[in-house]
Design a protein around this motif. Structure first.
Motif, PDB file in Angstrom:
ATOM      1  N   UNK A 209       5.006  13.963  51.289  1.00 23.51           N
ATOM      2  CA  UNK A 209       6.227  13.913  50.486  1.00 23.51           C
ATOM      3  C   UNK A 209       6.270  12.650  49.633  1.00 23.51           C
ATOM      4  N   UNK A 210       5.821  11.527  50.209  1.00 27.13           N
ATOM      5  CA  UNK A 210       5.805  10.258  49.476  1.00 27.13           C
ATOM      6  C   UNK A 210       4.853  10.357  48.288  1.00 27.13           C
ATOM      7  N   UNK A 211       3.692  10.949  48.478  1.00 26.75           N
ATOM      8  CA  UNK A 211       2.724  11.095  47.394  1.00 26.75           C
ATOM      9  C   UNK A 211       3.244  12.048  46.318  1.00 26.75           C
ATOM     10  N   UNK A 212       3.987  13.064  46.728  1.00 27.17           N
ATOM     11  CA  UNK A 212       4.580  13.989  45.755  1.00 27.17           C
ATOM     12  C   UNK A 212       5.642  13.278  44.924  1.00 27.17           C
ATOM     13  N   UNK A 213       6.449  12.445  45.584  1.00 25.84           N
ATOM     14  CA  UNK A 213       7.480  11.692  44.877  1.00 25.84           C
ATOM     15  C   UNK A 213       6.848  10.766  43.844  1.00 25.84           C
ATOM     16  N   UNK A 214       5.763  10.108  44.208  1.00 26.38           N
ATOM     17  CA  UNK A 214       5.054   9.230  43.286  1.00 26.38           C
ATOM     18  C   UNK A 214       4.531  10.007  42.081  1.00 26.38           C
ATOM     19  N   UNK A 215       3.977  11.183  42.341  1.00 24.01           N
ATOM     20  CA  UNK A 215       3.425  11.999  41.258  1.00 24.01           C
ATOM     21  C   UNK A 215       4.525  12.447  40.301  1.00 24.01           C
ATOM     22  N   UNK A 216       5.640  12.883  40.839  1.00 23.88           N
ATOM     23  CA  UNK A 216       6.749  13.332  39.996  1.00 23.88           C
ATOM     24  C   UNK A 216       7.342  12.179  39.196  1.00 23.88           C
ATOM     25  N   UNK A 217       7.387  10.990  39.814  1.00 24.60           N
ATOM     26  CA  UNK A 217       7.897   9.818  39.104  1.00 24.60           C
ATOM     27  C   UNK A 217       6.986   9.445  37.938  1.00 24.60           C
ATOM     28  N   UNK A 218       5.695   9.808  38.046  1.00 24.27           N
ATOM     29  CA  UNK A 218       4.738   9.528  36.980  1.00 24.27           C
ATOM     30  C   UNK A 218       4.752  10.600  35.897  1.00 24.27           C
ATOM     31  N   UNK A 219       5.605  11.618  36.074  1.00 27.75           N
ATOM     32  CA  UNK A 219       5.754  12.639  35.042  1.00 27.75           C
ATOM     33  C   UNK A 219       5.073  13.966  35.313  1.00 27.75           C
ATOM     34  N   UNK A 220       4.462  14.125  36.475  1.00 22.06           N
ATOM     35  CA  UNK A 220       3.796  15.387  36.793  1.00 22.06           C
ATOM     36  C   UNK A 220       4.815  16.420  37.289  1.00 22.06           C
ATOM     37  N   UNK A 221       4.665  17.639  36.851  1.00 27.46           N
ATOM     38  CA  UNK A 221       5.476  18.750  37.363  1.00 27.46           C
ATOM     39  C   UNK A 221       4.636  19.537  38.356  1.00 27.46           C
ATOM     40  N   UNK A 222       4.800  19.220  39.609  1.00 25.99           N
ATOM     41  CA  UNK A 222       3.961  19.796  40.658  1.00 25.99           C
ATOM     42  C   UNK A 222       4.438  21.212  41.005  1.00 25.99           C
ATOM     43  N   UNK A 223       3.509  22.161  40.989  1.00 21.98           N
ATOM     44  CA  UNK A 223       3.849  23.532  41.364  1.00 21.98           C
ATOM     45  C   UNK A 223       3.466  23.850  42.805  1.00 21.98           C
ATOM     46  N   UNK A 224       2.438  23.174  43.315  1.00 21.48           N
ATOM     47  CA  UNK A 224       1.986  23.401  44.691  1.00 21.48           C
ATOM     48  C   UNK A 224       1.531  22.081  45.295  1.00 21.48           C
ATOM     49  N   UNK A 225       1.713  21.964  46.614  1.00 21.73           N
ATOM     50  CA  UNK A 225       1.231  20.793  47.340  1.00 21.73           C
ATOM     51  C   UNK A 225       0.292  21.266  48.447  1.00 21.73           C
ATOM     52  N   UNK A 226      -0.892  20.689  48.484  1.00 18.49           N
ATOM     53  CA  UNK A 226      -1.866  20.973  49.536  1.00 18.49           C
ATOM     54  C   UNK A 226      -2.159  19.646  50.223  1.00 18.49           C
TER      55      UNK A 226
END
Length: 210
Positions: free
Chosen positions: A17-34
């Motif tokens: 979840x922390x890595x996803x938050x970092x990615x979204x804060x950098x502007x990525x629109x994540x559709x799936x998390x593995x």
């Protein structure tokens, strides 16, 4: 087109979840998390991890694979290089949250290809070197902790092992204290102390079993 975040979680205080938050804060629109949890990037290749293996099945040409940094794919030079090149051969674009790197196999320009391939090798080598440096710092921290009074632990660290790893990665990439403090949620003074004495930071976490 999918934008898939791959998160490798090797310790208890790291989270996908922390890595996803970092990615979204950098502007990525994540559709799936593995995510692979409790998996070493040093001894286990991406293709040999339960969820990492899924990436090779689910990603298609035009999809984007996002990782916090190349060390999430692995900590072994040869493995990381081959993994990124295999995804590029399949038409998958690999992007990193830290430093915003993009590895795309679509370019046909030989100069761009040379720069891209050199960067892949450099990042993979840094990933392995960082892993080796971290192991050495951990050993030094453990020895330092054992040499001190076993009953004295000092002040409890204000940072987690995950934050310490992020600080080391960003320092290796030339990031400044302000950027690191913002990315980790720590204050600049804490970042400075870790920068000046990483062995003591490792020792503090060891003393508190963090």
């Amino acid at each position: 087109m999918r934008t898939v975040l791959y998160a490798r979680v090797s310790t208890a205080d790291q989270t996908a979840a922390h890595q996803k938050t970092q990615a979204e804060a950098a502007g990525f629109r994540i559709t799936d998390v593995v995510a692979d949890e409790g998996v070493s990037g040093i001894s286990t290749r991406l293709v040999d991890r339960p969820e990492g293996r899924r990436l090779f099945d689910m990603l298609r040409a035009g999809d984007v694979l996002v990782v916090r940094w190349v060390d999430r794919l692995g900590r072994n030079y040869a493995d990381v290089c081959e993994t990124i090149r295999e995804f590029m051969r399949r038409g998958v674009i690999v992007r990193t949250v830290i430093n915003g790197l993009t590895f795309d196999g679509a370019t046909k320009d030989p100069m761009q290809q040379a720069v891209r391939d050199a960067l892949i090798g450099f990042m993979a080598a840094m990933s392995q070197a960082q892993a080796e440096a971290t192991r050495e710092a951990q050993r030094a921290g453990i020895e330092h902790a054992k040499a001190r009074e076993t009953t004295y632990r000092g002040r409890k660290p204000r940072f987690s092992r995950d934050q310490l790893a992020t600080i080391k990665e960003m320092l290796a990439q030339g990031a400044g204290p302000s950027a690191i403090a913002q990315a980790t949620g720590l204050n600049r003074q804490t970042v400075y102390r870790i920068w000046k004495n990483p062995a003591e930071a490792e020792a503090a976490l060891t003393r508190w079993a963090a």
